[in-house]
Design a protein around this motif. Structure first.
Motif, PDB file in Angstrom:
ATOM      1  N   GLU A   1       0.898  -1.220  -0.005  1.00  0.00           N
ATOM      2  CA  GLU A   1       0.018   0.013   0.171  1.00  0.00           C
ATOM      3  C   GLU A   1       0.898   1.360   0.075  1.00  0.00           C
ATOM      4  OE1 GLU A   1      -3.996  -1.524   2.319  1.00  0.00           O
ATOM      5  OE2 GLU A   1      -2.195  -1.168   3.449  1.00  0.00           O
ATOM      6  N   THR A   2       1.895   1.396   0.635  1.00  0.00           N
ATOM      7  CA  THR A   2       3.131   2.388   0.493  1.00  0.00           C
ATOM      8  C   THR A   2       3.388   2.510  -0.662  1.00  0.00           C
ATOM      9  OG1 THR A   2       3.632   1.966   3.177  1.00  0.00           O
ATOM     10  CG2 THR A   2       5.120   3.215   1.669  1.00  0.00           C
ATOM     11  N   ARG A   3       3.647   1.446  -1.293  1.00  0.00           N
ATOM     12  CA  ARG A   3       4.283   1.739  -2.639  1.00  0.00           C
ATOM     13  C   ARG A   3       3.033   2.216  -3.789  1.00  0.00           C
ATOM     14  NH1 ARG A   3       7.672   3.107  -6.257  1.00  0.00           N
ATOM     15  NH2 ARG A   3       7.542   2.030  -8.405  1.00  0.00           N
ATOM     16  N   ARG A   4       1.861   1.867  -3.386  1.00  0.00           N
ATOM     17  CA  ARG A   4       0.884   2.635  -4.340  1.00  0.00           C
ATOM     18  C   ARG A   4       0.922   4.175  -4.031  1.00  0.00           C
ATOM     19  NH1 ARG A   4      -4.473  -0.527  -3.066  1.00  0.00           N
ATOM     20  NH2 ARG A   4      -5.320   1.036  -4.249  1.00  0.00           N
ATOM     21  N   PHE A   5       1.024   4.461  -2.527  1.00  0.00           N
ATOM     22  CA  PHE A   5       1.129   5.781  -2.158  1.00  0.00           C
ATOM     23  C   PHE A   5       2.131   6.680  -2.668  1.00  0.00           C
ATOM     24  CE2 PHE A   5       0.114   9.156   0.876  1.00  0.00           C
ATOM     25  CZ  PHE A   5      -1.283   8.706   1.322  1.00  0.00           C
ATOM     26  N   THR A   6       3.469   5.764  -2.919  1.00  0.00           N
ATOM     27  CA  THR A   6       4.632   6.629  -3.533  1.00  0.00           C
ATOM     28  C   THR A   6       5.119   6.150  -4.929  1.00  0.00           C
ATOM     29  OG1 THR A   6       5.864   4.741  -2.190  1.00  0.00           O
ATOM     30  CG2 THR A   6       5.382   6.950  -1.057  1.00  0.00           C
ATOM     31  N   SER A   7       4.102   5.799  -5.691  1.00  0.00           N
ATOM     32  CA  SER A   7       4.524   5.277  -6.913  1.00  0.00           C
ATOM     33  C   SER A   7       5.438   6.220  -7.448  1.00  0.00           C
ATOM     34  CB  SER A   7       3.207   4.825  -7.666  1.00  0.00           C
ATOM     35  OG  SER A   7       2.215   5.972  -7.800  1.00  0.00           O
ATOM     36  N   GLN A   8       5.087   7.437  -7.399  1.00  0.00           N
ATOM     37  CA  GLN A   8       6.014   8.376  -8.110  1.00  0.00           C
ATOM     38  C   GLN A   8       7.680   8.278  -7.692  1.00  0.00           C
ATOM     39  OE1 GLN A   8       4.356   9.335  -5.401  1.00  0.00           O
ATOM     40  NE2 GLN A   8       5.356  10.568  -4.157  1.00  0.00           N
TER      41      GLN A   8
END
Length: 466
Positions: A178-185
């Protein structure tokens, strides 16, 4: 920012809403975890009275409550000065009356502030629920950031509200996925470091700028006295415990090497009974973990470690560098942290690897896993302490998966596999399987070994992340 994750929590709230019967849902979790964002998402398109309690007198809260009810009565428009209800009993009577024939959601955000403003609030709410729940369409959502208050004075059996809730949601930090989705940039590795710095807390992640490199994340978002996260650990302790300075010292002692009860109580200069109470409170808050070697029985090998990655990061680096930070030598401290980052990221990568095993990697395991944990113990031959990052077992007590997790710049090779194999001989599982997790891949030699041996599996960080 787009709404990310929380699908199960949203579905749970929606099921309660769709029942069309009385519901009382308790939503709680630490500061900045995303409770209000979740509730606002759920409320979209639904008739609701949203009230956020304030740290003030009961009269001040009654004014705010009356305004919230007035906004609902006037279809979302604020019209003049709302008449103020004389007491909380009048408020509950009015809200239940409005929900007698139509579905209505009544949210009390930061409920602990309201309950502390008038100790009779929970009892009044209890009696109102008991009188009206059988013929009411009201859905109450009680939300709070003080986890100790919500668990002991809302959910506990001694609370007047015990038995009145119909659902409860303890909101947890985001997983790494979920963190990866939040920080996909960010790059995959930067996302992992962001997870290590923030522990997956939603608001902390929002404070990371897309343009931040690793040094920028550390210097501008965590260790600068001007940033939001600099005093966050102490603020959280201040909210949850009576003597935050003593808790602060205890966490610092654990961060610098004290792990057993005797070591912690001695370093913190407090009796064992008091230290035990403090440790239990911090476990309840999700800050600490109490661990025993996987498969061990008895308590003699119990240790305490910092569970929350953000607390682990902050207490590892900030207290010992406070003089340099206050002297504004932030670049110096940042370079020191970056040099040590591979060591700090070791336990974080273990967490990420464990999440992969329970999540997207579960179907790739050699057998269904039911439990997992860290193992450590002494080798009777060498008398040295040995450790295995993850041991996982299933239904068959003879089978186990042993895992090594390496967050470093060099590829993992045969040496690491043979070491894991040797350590595995200390455990009583005849049928052993091995998984090696690596940030930077594997040597050709180890790949050849894995190709020829079905009990060896190699998982690179790049393959773990979308």
């Amino acid at each position: 920012m787009a709404f990310i994750g929380r699908d199960r929590e949203l579905a749970q709230l929606q099921r309660a809403y769709d029942s069309d019967a009385f519901e009382c849902v308790v939503v709680y979790g630490r500061r900045r975890i995303g409770k209000t964002t979740l509730i606002n998402r759920f409320l979209e398109g639904k008739p609701n009275i949203f009230y956020s309690a304030i740290e003030a007198t009961m009269q001040g809260n009654l004014v705010a409550l009356s305004n919230a009810i007035n906004v609902y009565r006037n279809a979302g428009e604020t019209t003049g000065v709302a008449p103020v209800y004389p007491d909380f009993q009048s408020v509950t009577d009015a809200v239940f009356a409005m929900a007698h024939d139509q579905r209505l959601v009544w949210v009390i955000d930061e409920y602990p502030f309201l309950a502390q403003a008038d100790r009779s609030v929970s009892s009044i709410l209890q009696h109102a629920i008991d009188r009206n729940k059988h013929d009411s369409k009201l859905m109450i959502v009680l939300c709070g950031s003080s986890m100790s208050f919500m668990e002991r004075q809302v959910l506990d059996y001694t609370s007047p509200l015990y038995g009145r809730r119909t659902e409860s949601i303890k909101l947890m930090p985001f997983t790494f996925d979920e963190t990866r989705r939040f920080t996909s940039q960010l790059t995959k590795e930067h996302s992992a470091i962001a997870y290590g710095l923030t522990g997956g807390v939603a608001q902390y992640l929002e404070w990371i700028a897309p343009s931040d490199d690793i040094a920028g994340m550390i210097e501008n978002r965590v260790i600068s006295p001007l940033c939001n996260l600099f005093d966050e650990p102490y603020m959280l302790l201040q909210q949850e415990v009576r003597k935050p300075a003593e808790y602060n010292e205890m966490i610092s002692n654990i961060a610098t090497g004290s792990s057993r009860m005797s070591e912690i109580s001695s370093a913190s200069r407090m009796p064992t009974s008091q230290a035990q109470m403090y440790l239990t409170n911090m476990i309840d808050l999700g800050i600490l973990d109490k661990e025993m070697p996987f498969g061990a029985k008895g308590r003699s090998k119990t240790i305490y470690r910092i569970k929350d990655p953000f607390f682990r990061f902050w207490y590892r680096y900030v207290p010992r560098s406070m003089s340099a930070i206050q002297a504004r030598r932030l670049g110096l401290v940042t370079r020191m942290i970056i040099d040590d980052l591979p060591r700090f990221m070791g336990p974080v990568f273990e967490d990420i690897s464990g999440q992969w095993m329970w999540g997207r990697g579960y179907d790739r395991l050699p057998f269904p896993v039911l439990q997992a944990g860290r193992w450590w113990g002494s080798d009777p031959k060498t008398r040295q302490q040995e450790e295995i990052d993850i041991v996982a077992t299933g239904e068959d007590p003879a089978r186990a998966i042993l895992c090594e997790c390496k967050w470093r710049n060099d590829p993992v090779g045969e040496t690491e596999y043979r070491t894991l194999q040797r350590r595995g001989q200390l455990l009583p599982y005849p049928d052993k399987h091995y998984i090696l997790f690596s940030r930077t891949g594997f040597t050709d030699n180890l790949r050849r070994i894995a190709d020829a041996d079905a009990t060896v599996q190699l998982v690179s960080f790049d393959d773990m992340v979308e």
